[in-house]
Structure formats: C-alpha cells, structure tokens
Design a protein around this motif. Structure first.
Motif, mmCIF file in Angstrom:
data_model
loop_
_atom_site.group_PDB
_atom_site.id
_atom_site.type_symbol
_atom_site.label_atom_id
_atom_site.label_comp_id
_atom_site.label_asym_id
_atom_site.label_seq_id
_atom_site.Cartn_x
_atom_site.Cartn_y
_atom_site.Cartn_z
ATOM 1 N N HIS A 78 43.129 46.525 22.291
ATOM 2 C CA HIS A 78 42.119 45.664 21.691
ATOM 3 C C HIS A 78 42.292 45.510 20.183
ATOM 4 C CE1 HIS A 78 37.921 45.040 20.024
ATOM 5 N NE2 HIS A 78 38.189 43.916 20.649
ATOM 6 N N GLN A 84 40.005 36.657 18.775
ATOM 7 C CA GLN A 84 39.240 36.887 19.996
ATOM 8 C C GLN A 84 38.482 35.644 20.444
ATOM 9 O OE1 GLN A 84 38.393 41.655 19.114
ATOM 10 N NE2 GLN A 84 36.714 40.315 19.667
ATOM 11 N N THR A 108 40.387 50.030 24.664
ATOM 12 C CA THR A 108 39.392 49.873 23.603
ATOM 13 C C THR A 108 39.087 51.219 22.943
ATOM 14 O OG1 THR A 108 37.422 50.249 24.976
ATOM 15 C CG2 THR A 108 38.372 48.032 24.995
ATOM 16 N N CYS A 130 33.590 44.274 24.651
ATOM 17 C CA CYS A 130 34.930 44.483 25.196
ATOM 18 C C CYS A 130 34.963 44.250 26.705
ATOM 19 C CB CYS A 130 35.424 45.890 24.861
ATOM 20 S SG CYS A 130 35.844 46.125 23.119
#
Length: 312
Positions: A78, A84, A108, A130
């Motif tokens: 991540h 994103q 994550t 996430c």
C-alpha cells in the motif's frame, strides 16, 4: 459432400479419442480428487523496492515485471502506491487482467497500540479505507498489523533488539491487546460487506509471536480476521511457530535474502515450510517478499524458481 455416416463416424472417433485421453492415468479416472495443483506463486511489489531510494517502481511497472518473470499473481504494498484515485485503481486492475495475473493481496500498515483513542480511531479509519481500496481492485485480502508500543528509538534499534521492545510506562500488554481487539471489531462490518479478509501478520509489536497473533484472532472470533503467515518474521523457534499459525493462514509471505538481508538473514527450509502448509491443506497464495541486497533482476527469478520447486 460429407455423408451422414461419415459425419457420425468422425464424431465417434473424436469421442473415443477424448475418452482415451481422459483415461491415460487410471488412478486419476478412479479418483479425480487425487489431482492436486500447486500453490499459486505471487510477488509483492515490495520485492522490487525494499525501501531503497533507487528502486521505487510504479505499481503498474511491477505488474509488468511480475508477468515477464512468470508469476501467477501480484501483492501490492500500500505505501508504494503514489496514486489512489479510482482511475488508477482500475488501471492497476486492468493491467493485471490483461497480463493474466491475479491481484491477490494488499499489504497495509496500521498500529492500534496506543492509549490515545483519537489516534486509534485514525488507524481504524485508515484500515477501513484500505479494505475499500482492496475491494475496488478485486483483491480478496489485506495484510494487517497489531502495531507496537513505539518505545524503540528507531526501526534499526528495534531490529537490533530482535523486534522486542518495552511497553509504555504505566501500561500493559493486556491493555494493548484490548485496544487491538476493539479496533479490528470496528473494521469487521466493512470487511464483511466488501468480502475482504483481514490477514493479521506476525509483524513485530503484539503480533511478533504466533501466540500474540492467535490471541487476537481468537478474541475477535470472526472469519473476516485470520492470519497472514510471514516466514521471515519469527526470529526464534520458527518452525514451531509456523505450525501454530498455519491452520489460520489465508495468505503466506515467503522471504528470500539473496545477497544478504538488510537487517538480518534467516535460513528458511522451504521444503519444510511447504510440508507444514500441506498438512493443514493450505492451497492459497505464496507471495514472495525478496528482502536481500542482490539486484532484483537476478534475485527475483531465482526466488521464483525455488518457490516453484517446493510449492508445485
């Protein structure tokens, strides 16, 4: 002109050939369930970066390299994602699809080990975000952490102490576990709604040991929180701890250290690891996390070959 009799004869011949081909192994014909496939082998985008200043490649480039190398899937780190936006999430998903790769995991970071309720809430919100990112990319699991006390001066100091650090003055590990349990319980509704399993990794802090990870999983008691087994994060009695965690594993991260590790190098017997996982009928992904100093262009193909050998 093809006469009806000729057509019937040709069809019968093809059917007979298919039948013979399907029965080349009588044992398989007698027991189709005896055919077992190997574990699909993935690579984490972390393997192409390793937090080095000169190798932080875009996620889409990592996917291309993974396809060229012959992996089955890609796990996304991540913190390596620089964009994103939904447009980028769908670009990543399409790139993997076009190259014949699964997107199998989103790794994550979070830490719920703090007496500050506002900070814990921020980490809960981050984890929920996430989960939703994974859902948008069609990823079925995210790696999660308990977090740690943060009493080490630096990560280098933490590694020098083999991942062990004291609690905050005035607090106990039991309080820390309670905070972690509460945080994951608050994430469960989103995980269930999105169909994304949180895989709690043995990753320092309260999750440094299999006992710590299993304590959290047991207290939360939900199918949406299971384990991510990292072969490189047990620094004592590693095989016994693999055996403890394997029954709860929904994802496995496999470390290799060609060229020597950044903080340490573990001698991992992957034939033995594969045997442990087979004993619990683990059929999921094995995701390479290359953490050595050798150039990834040579180390990653060697790592893939080794993992194929043991998990095929």
């Amino acid at each position: 002109m093809i006469h009806r009799r000729q057509l019937l004869q040709s069809t019968a011949a093809l059917a007979a050939a298919s039948t013979v081909a399907g029965q080349t192994d009588p044992a398989i014909a007698a027991d189709p369930g005896s055919v077992k496939r190997g574990n699909p082998i993935a690579v984490s985008t972390y393997s192409y970066w390793r937090y080095r200043d000169d190798t932080k490649l875009p996620i889409t480039r990592c996917i291309e390299l993974a396809a060229d190398a012959g992996f089955d899937a890609v796990e996304i780190l991540h913190v390596q994602m620089e964009d994103q936006s939904n447009a980028m999430l769908q670009t990543i998903k399409q790139r993997a699809f076009r190259l014949g790769l699964d997107l199998c995991g989103l790794s994550t970071h979070q830490s719920f080990v703090t007496p500050d309720a506002d900070k814990r809430k921020q980490q809960i919100d981050h984890t929920i975000e996430c989960i939703e990112l994974a859902y948008a990319m069609g990823i079925p699991t995210i790696r999660v952490n308990t977090g740690r006390w943060g009493t080490s001066g630096s990560f280098d100091e933490l590694m020098a102490n083999r991942g062990i650090e004291p609690t905050l003055n005035g607090y106990t590990d039991d309080q820390g576990f309670a905070w972690v349990r509460d945080a994951f319980e608050r994430c469960l509704p989103t995980a269930e709604k999105c169909g994304v399993v949180m895989g709690l990794e043995n990753h320092w802090g309260l999750g440094r040991t299999a006992d710590g990870v299993l304590r959290v999983i047991g207290e939360v008691d939900s199918p949406w929180l299971r384990a991510t087994l990292d072969t490189g994060n047990f620094l004592e009695d590693q095989y016994r701890q693999y055996e403890q965690l394997a029954p709860e594993a929904v994802f496995v991260q496999a470390k290799t250290y060609f060229g020597g590790g950044t903080w340490y190098t573990l001698d991992i017997d992957y034939e033995r690891v594969a045997s442990i996982l087979r004993q619990v009928d683990y059929r999921g992904y094995i995701s390479l996390e290359f953490e050595g100093s050798e150039d990834h262009a040579t180390a990653i193909p060697k790592s893939l070959a080794m993992l194929r050998q043991h998990f095929s």
